[in-house]
Structure formats: C-alpha cells, structure tokens
Design a protein around this motif. Structure first.
Motif, PDB file in Angstrom:
ATOM      1  N   ALA A  25       0.852  -1.196   0.000  1.00 48.69           N
ATOM      2  CA  ALA A  25       0.000   0.000   0.000  1.00 48.69           C
ATOM      3  C   ALA A  25       0.882   1.239   0.000  1.00 48.69           C
ATOM      4  N   SER A  26       0.701   2.110  -0.998  1.00 48.46           N
ATOM      5  CA  SER A  26       1.564   3.284  -1.120  1.00 48.46           C
ATOM      6  C   SER A  26       0.782   4.531  -1.505  1.00 48.46           C
ATOM      7  N   SER A  27      -0.519   4.527  -1.250  1.00 49.15           N
ATOM      8  CA  SER A  27      -1.327   5.703  -1.557  1.00 49.15           C
ATOM      9  C   SER A  27      -2.310   5.963  -0.432  1.00 49.15           C
ATOM     10  N   ASN A  28      -2.231   7.175   0.099  1.00 43.58           N
ATOM     11  CA  ASN A  28      -3.176   7.576   1.135  1.00 43.58           C
ATOM     12  C   ASN A  28      -4.565   7.787   0.546  1.00 43.58           C
ATOM     13  N   ALA A  29      -4.619   8.016  -0.772  1.00 43.37           N
ATOM     14  CA  ALA A  29      -5.902   8.266  -1.429  1.00 43.37           C
ATOM     15  C   ALA A  29      -6.692   6.983  -1.650  1.00 43.37           C
ATOM     16  N   ASP A  30      -5.981   5.835  -1.658  1.00 45.08           N
ATOM     17  CA  ASP A  30      -6.672   4.562  -1.860  1.00 45.08           C
ATOM     18  C   ASP A  30      -7.506   4.213  -0.636  1.00 45.08           C
ATOM     19  N   GLY A  31      -8.575   3.493  -0.871  1.00 43.53           N
ATOM     20  CA  GLY A  31      -9.401   3.032   0.239  1.00 43.53           C
ATOM     21  C   GLY A  31     -10.365   1.971  -0.233  1.00 43.53           C
ATOM     22  N   GLU A  32     -10.695   1.067   0.644  1.00 46.13           N
ATOM     23  CA  GLU A  32     -11.637   0.009   0.312  1.00 46.13           C
ATOM     24  C   GLU A  32     -12.894   0.166   1.163  1.00 46.13           C
ATOM     25  N   ILE A 114      -6.249   3.252   7.127  1.00 44.21           N
ATOM     26  CA  ILE A 114      -5.503   4.111   6.206  1.00 44.21           C
ATOM     27  C   ILE A 114      -4.970   3.273   5.049  1.00 44.21           C
ATOM     28  N   GLY A 115      -5.052   3.822   3.822  1.00 43.10           N
ATOM     29  CA  GLY A 115      -4.519   3.158   2.642  1.00 43.10           C
ATOM     30  C   GLY A 115      -5.350   1.969   2.200  1.00 43.10           C
ATOM     31  N   ASP A 159       4.106   6.891  17.587  1.00 35.29           N
ATOM     32  CA  ASP A 159       4.877   6.546  16.391  1.00 35.29           C
ATOM     33  C   ASP A 159       3.974   6.038  15.270  1.00 35.29           C
ATOM     34  N   CYS A 160       2.678   6.366  15.342  1.00 32.81           N
ATOM     35  CA  CYS A 160       1.738   5.845  14.342  1.00 32.81           C
ATOM     36  C   CYS A 160       1.959   6.496  12.987  1.00 32.81           C
ATOM     37  N   ILE A 161       1.352   5.920  11.969  1.00 29.90           N
ATOM     38  CA  ILE A 161       1.442   6.431  10.603  1.00 29.90           C
ATOM     39  C   ILE A 161       0.790   7.806  10.524  1.00 29.90           C
ATOM     40  N   VAL A 162       1.464   8.709   9.816  1.00 23.31           N
ATOM     41  CA  VAL A 162       0.955  10.067   9.624  1.00 23.31           C
ATOM     42  C   VAL A 162       0.234  10.136   8.283  1.00 23.31           C
ATOM     43  N   GLY A 163      -0.970  10.683   8.305  1.00 24.93           N
ATOM     44  CA  GLY A 163      -1.740  10.785   7.071  1.00 24.93           C
ATOM     45  C   GLY A 163      -3.218  10.935   7.359  1.00 24.93           C
ATOM     46  N   LYS A 164      -4.020  10.633   6.351  1.00 24.07           N
ATOM     47  CA  LYS A 164      -5.474  10.794   6.433  1.00 24.07           C
ATOM     48  C   LYS A 164      -6.112   9.432   6.706  1.00 24.07           C
ATOM     49  N   TRP A 165      -6.744   9.311   7.871  1.00 31.53           N
ATOM     50  CA  TRP A 165      -7.353   8.057   8.310  1.00 31.53           C
ATOM     51  C   TRP A 165      -8.868   8.130   8.146  1.00 31.53           C
ATOM     52  N   ARG A 166      -9.471   7.005   7.740  1.00 29.42           N
ATOM     53  CA  ARG A 166     -10.925   6.885   7.705  1.00 29.42           C
ATOM     54  C   ARG A 166     -11.409   6.366   9.061  1.00 29.42           C
ATOM     55  N   VAL A 242      -3.169  22.646   1.112  1.00 30.47           N
ATOM     56  CA  VAL A 242      -1.727  22.391   1.225  1.00 30.47           C
ATOM     57  C   VAL A 242      -1.458  21.055   1.917  1.00 30.47           C
ATOM     58  N   LEU A 243      -2.214  20.726   2.965  1.00 34.01           N
ATOM     59  CA  LEU A 243      -2.009  19.447   3.653  1.00 34.01           C
ATOM     60  C   LEU A 243      -2.249  18.277   2.704  1.00 34.01           C
ATOM     61  N   ASP A 244      -3.318  18.339   1.923  1.00 32.23           N
ATOM     62  CA  ASP A 244      -3.573  17.273   0.949  1.00 32.23           C
ATOM     63  C   ASP A 244      -2.467  17.211  -0.104  1.00 32.23           C
TER      64      ASP A 244
END
Length: 694
Positions: A25-32, A114-115, A159-166, A242-244
């Motif tokens: 998984a290498s995209s924060n935009a992906d989601g299932e 995420i991802g 130390d969790c993953i940084v990004g956009k979480w559902r 900018v964050l996105d």
C-alpha cells in the motif's frame, strides 16, 4: 537484422508475485469499502435481529476550529473542515446511540483505517476499544456518557502512521459487527507531534517550536555575510489544500504507507521529491535566465501556489532554484508537524566532491586560470551535531554538508613546464563564514554558525577536522609563507544600476620597496557562486614604498554589468597578484550585493474576519530604461490567496499602481507579501503587516 515485430512487443508484465502476497500500500488516497455488517461465520437467510443492540445515530468528530480538538492540538490554523490532530495526544469524538450506553452489556469500538488493504499487523487498521480490558495500540476511554451521547477519548500511538485516516464506529453483536458507513466528513488527519516527548520529532523549547511549526511567514537571507539581503516568504502550511498536497507528494513517490510514521524516511523521501528529476517531483530547476514556459524563481512569493499547482496538475511546476526548493520543503515539513527552518550559509563550498578544499588555480603570473578552476563557492537530512563534531560517517549526506561549511579556499600556482600545483595561499575562513536563519518570533536574523562548527582556529575546530580526515575527507596541509604585502577590498553598498568605485588597499609591511602586478576580475555570479559572465578585467601595477600603504580605485560602470545580470545577482571581484621582488602571491575577494528598489504595499479597510479589505501595490521604475513583461504577485497567509498581474511595459521613470480586494478568513497578526519580477530586474519585494480582529 533485428525482427521489427519482436522489437514492437510490449515489455513483460512486472509483478510483485513471489515477493509479497499483495501489492504494498503506497497511496493515502486509496481506500476500500468496509462492510456495514461483518457477520461472524455463516448466517441464515434474511437480516439478523439487531434491534435489541446498540444502533449508531450520529458521530460528531468535534472538528471545528474553536472546539476542543483543534485547540488542544494546535491545529486550529489549518483551513480545513476535517479533524486534524497530532499523534501521541488524546482527541475526542461524540457518538450518539439510539439509547443510553450500558458498559456492562454493550460493546463498541472506534476503528481507524488508512490506505488500501488495511491490516492490523501493518498498523494500517486500528480498532480502539473504550474498555480497559480490550486496549489496542491506541488508547481509548469513555470521557463522558450522558443520555444517549458518549464522549470517547482516543490517543494515537506516538509513532503511528501520519496521514489521512478513515473513521468508523463499530458495535459488536452476537451475530457480527455493525458499522457506520464510510463518511468522508469523519476522516481525520493525524500529524507528527513536536509537543509530545514520546514522539521522535519532540522539540521542548517553546519559542523554537512556535517558530518552526506554527509560523507561516519566513525570511530567506541571501547576499554576502557582511552585506546580508533578505526577502519574505509565505510558507502557507495551513492554507486550504496544502495538507492534501503534501500527502499527495508521498503518494506520487509511491512511499509505502507503513513508512510514513518515521520522520527521517518522510523527510528524505520528500527532499528527493522536491526536484522534478526524481520521480516527477514538485519543481523544475532552471538557472538559464529563460523562464518563458513558467514562473521565474524570483517571482514566487510563497509555497502555496506551487504546491496547489502540483497537486492539481500532477505535473512538476516551473521553475525553481535552491531557495525555492528549501522554502517549499520547509512548508512540507511544518505542515506535517516536523519542526523545520530555512538556513543560509555564507559561503558554501558546493562543488568539492566532499573534500575540504575549494581550489583556485593561478598561472605563473598570479592570474586566475579559468580553464582549470572548476570549484564554486555557494541535501538530504544530516545530523547537525554530527556535522559540528566531524562525525561524517552518519547518514545521509554528512560528508557533503560538512564540506559545505568547513572547506578551505586554496590558491595554487601552476608550473607551466610540468603542470604541477604549488599551494601559495590558504584561506580557511571564507567558506562557512556565517550560518543564519530567522530568529524565533521576530523578523530579525539569528546567527547559528556555532551550531554547525566550532570557532575558526580553536582547538575544538582542529580536533573536528582531524576526525573528519579519519573518515576520508581530504584537506590542504601546507602552510605557505604569508606575503609581506597585504591586499584588501573594503565593503561597499551598491544599488542596482549604479556606477561605483572598487577600492584596492595595499599595505607594505616590509622595510623594502615592493612592486605588485595585479589582476582584477569582476564577474556576475549566481547565488551559487558559479560564474555567469566576466564583465571587468583590469591589470593595475602598484609600487609601494617601505612600510607604506597605497590605494587603487577601479571604476565600475553599470552599463558593463547590467546587461549580464542574473537572478539573485551578486558581483564577485577577485584580485590576485605577484610581488615582483619576492614572487609571493597576494589575493583578495569581495562579494558585492546589488540592492534593488522596493515595492510599496499598503492595506486599507477594517481588518476584521470576513470583512473585505484592499491592498495596493505601487512601484516606480527608477532606471533610464524600460521594464518589459513584468509580473507582480501578492499573497498573505490567512487573508489572501496568491494573485498575480501582468504588465507588458513600465517605461523609464513611470509608476504602476495595482489595487486588489481580499477578505481575511481568520484573526491574528499576519503579512501581505508582494514581488515584482522581469528579465531586467529580479528580487523586488515589499510587505505590509496587519492584525485581523475577530
């Protein structure tokens, strides 16, 4: 002969099969889609009887700027309707059920995903229980339960993953798990947290943290160490989109989601992605002077426009030079919560292959041999402490950065018969003369040279250089005899377009007469120190009486250098010469910073949130020539998005006035920054301060 049909065959399909069971998984935009009902084993036909169990009516993420989460997490400045929090610190959400929550009977959890292909073992699927007997990697608790509303406290791991979480709320029933359906408004951005000691980006000094994470307005320094120029920059890390855009940069680089909790990996990947030569990164570098198909590097006033253009077009943005790369990278880091600052080093040894010598080759007469002089005086993350202490074995680019601030400028005399080089003068203090950055909370500069190197000539400095040599850095060991004639070029301030006098001051320290044949070269140089063109060459001869001083004045005409100017232009003068009686070499160097006219920036109207205001930018062409194809830009964090205007011609002596409206979106102190840029005149800036009331 090759088979044309075979040559036209497509390349073989590349697969991850045999290396991993699924794509990384290498995209924060992906989601299932996560199922709204997940049964425990086989189910009889028809829907299960779930009416007696908890049903979720509403989930309130408490995401408004004035609510508890953004206030406590220092994320209220972000122009986003989503919840934005920092890891290692509790945030809250409110869940409304169809009836009061009964801890003894009811079981529910808050799930974060995420991802693509989320997995608990990878840290990309995190179920958070609110009961003490079922705790997970992230802590959860019931903060309050009143009527049907339960306030839940969630503490992401530091130390969790940084990004956009559902986000989902799940209720456990005997038949399976019932979830809320996916709702984008419940997505939560989790950032690095320099306020929390358990986070590896922790910064304990409050003023430094405020400056290096929350300050949006920066100052970038350039010029010479004893004649420093500056320009404002809108980092804009809190601006809309900018964050996105920063998350998109990591997606574009195909950075594994699982690596995005490590600030070193994030910084290193983003550093590479700033340059379009790496994986179609953010910016196209251009030092040619021709910016027809993009924006001149000197024209940008901030990072926002660059990042938004990149994320919307998915294509590199034209154009950049080093300070633009540094400023946009700084925006990326601050936006994600990694403390960062833009630093200027006067002067950097950039083309030295990691050794500790910047070589200037002289011919037998003491004149610079331009054919053989290749080095110029002007990274991935490297430990500042490692640089200071000569520990250049540390990753990632420590040898290169160490040489940038510690190289000696070595003058060699070349023997014309056999080509051998003899060191005739070593200047150990020119490179790394001063390292500066913006002072925390102020618009003044701060000298941080002592953070990168010990004082010149100190015992500590000698120890550090010896340590660096142990790791393979080479430096010049010779100590040529000092000439008994001193040569100096005093500091002068010059406005762009002015004629001026360059003074050479000679001092004969000996008791005998001395004659010096001098070569004076004047060059227009890029801020990197790389020569663009030579516009002046003089060969004065100076006769000095015993223990006497003498001055030589060289007239420099604007018409000679103006046609050669490049962006962030400096004039670099080098005087070298040979003392006739002793054969000793004398040298002096002087960087002349050309000071540009300023833009006038004025604001009018009531400085209040949501009240329309006006900004007026004014400029008068002070030159005897016309300015053509002129671009003016203006922007301000929290008050005005980037706007630009084109003027085809500003005739000599004439003025322009541009008035534009804007509406502040948030309260507090801020600035409006403007630039004027054209081929004949770069680096023209102005700014205005204002404080917006609620």
């Amino acid at each position: 002969m090759s088979d044309p049909e075979a040559a036209a065959q497509p390349p073989p399909q590349v697969s991850h099969r045999g290396r991993s069971a699924a794509p990384i998984a290498s995209s924060n935009a992906d989601g299932e889609e996560v199922p709204e009902f997940e049964p425990f084993g086989l189910m009889p036909r028809g829907p299960p009887p779930l009416k007696e169990f908890l049903d979720i009516w509403d989930v309130n993420m408490l995401r408004k700027p004035n609510e508890v989460n953004k206030q406590q997490h220092s994320t209220y400045l972000y122009a986003s309707d989503h919840l934005i929090v920092r890891r290692g610190q509790e945030f809250q959400l409110k869940v409304t059920f169809d009836r009061p929550y009964k801890p003894s009977d009811d079981k529910f959890a808050v799930e974060f995903v995420i991802g693509g292909s989320p997995q608990f073992s990878k840290g990309t699927y995190i179920p958070v229980s609110v009961t003490s007997d079922r705790q997970s990697l992230w802590a959860g608790r019931v903060v309050d339960s009143t009527d049907n509303v339960v306030t839940v406290g969630i503490t992401p791991a530091p130390d969790c993953i940084v990004g956009k979480w559902r986000t989902y709320v799940a209720v456990v029933t005997p038949y399976g798990i019932r979830r809320t359906r996916q709702d984008e408004s419940r997505d939560v951005y989790i950032l690095f947290n320099p306020w929390v000691a358990a986070d590896s980006v922790f910064l304990d000094e409050g003023n430094e943290r405020e400056e290096c994470v929350l300050n949006e307005v920066g100052v970038i320094y350039h010029g010479a160490f004893d004649d420093v120029s500056e320009r404002p920059w809108n980092f804009g890390q809190f601006d809309y989109g900018v964050l996105d855009a920063c998350l998109f940069i990591m997606d574009k680089a195909a950075m594994p989601i699982t690596n995005r909790g490590d600030p070193i990996k994030v910084a290193r990947k983003a550093s590479a992605m700033m340059n379009s030569r790496d994986d179609d990164g953010v910016l196209v570098g251009n030092w040619s002077g021709d910016y027809t198909y993009g924006v001149a590097p000197t024209s940008w006033t901030g990072s926002t426009e660059i990042l938004l253009n990149y994320s919307s077009s998915k294509m590199p943005v034209c154009y950049a030079q080093c300070w633009v790369y540094a400023a946009v990278f700084n925006t990326f880091l601050r936006c994600l919560g990694i403390p960062a600052r833009v630093v200027t080093n006067f002067f950097s040894a950039h083309d030295n292959d990691g050794n500790l010598k910047t070589d200037i080759i002289l011919d037998e007469n003491g004149r610079i041999d331009k054919q053989r002089t290749k080095d110029s005086i002007w990274c991935g993350p490297a430990s500042v402490q490692a640089i200071k202490h000569g520990q250049i074995c540390f990753p990632f680019d420590a040898p290169f950065v160490f040489a940038e601030v510690n190289s000696d400028v070595v003058f060699y005399s070349r023997n014309p018969r056999d080509g051998t080089l003899l060191p005739v003068k070593v200047n150990s203090s020119h490179v790394g003369r001063m390292v500066v950055t913006k002072a925390p909370g102020q618009d003044t500069r701060r000298d941080i040279t002592d953070q990168y190197k010990f004082s010149e000539g100190s015992p500590e400095e000698r120890t550090v250089l010896e340590k660096a040599e142990e790791y393979g850095c080479q430096r010049e060991k010779a100590t040529p005899l000092e000439a008994d004639v001193d040569l100096d070029m005093p500091l002068i301030e010059v406005r762009v377009g002015d004629d001026f006098e360059l003074k050479l001051e000679f001092n004969n320290k000996s008791g005998q007469a001395r004659t010096v044949d001098v070569y004076v070269s004047g060059n227009v140089v890029y801020y990197t120190g790389v020569t663009s063109s030579e516009f002046l060459f003089k060969t004065p001869k100076v006769t000095l009486d015993p223990r006497k001083a003498e001055k030589k004045v060289i007239q420099v005409r604007s018409q000679d250098y103006m046609r050669q100017l490049v962006e962030q232009a400096n004039l670099h003068f080098i005087a070298t010469g040979k003392v006739k009686e002793t054969g000793q070499i004398v040298t002096a160097m002087r960087v002349v910073t050309l000071h540009n006219p300023k833009l006038s920036v004025q604001v009018s109207g009531l400085a209040k949130v949501s009240e329309e205001m006006l900004v007026t930018v004014e400029f008068t062409n002070p030159f005897k020539f016309n300015l053509e194809d002129v671009y003016v830009r203006v922007e301000g964090p929290g008050v005005m998005p980037p706007k630009s205007k084109h003027y085809s011609l500003i005739t000599a002596g004439s003025s322009l006035t541009w008035t534009e409206s804007f509406t502040p979106r948030r309260e507090g102190p801020t600035k409006l920054m403007a630039s004027l840029d054209c081929a004949a005149l770069r680096q023209v800036y102005g700014q205005a301060q204002l404080t917006v009331k609620p």
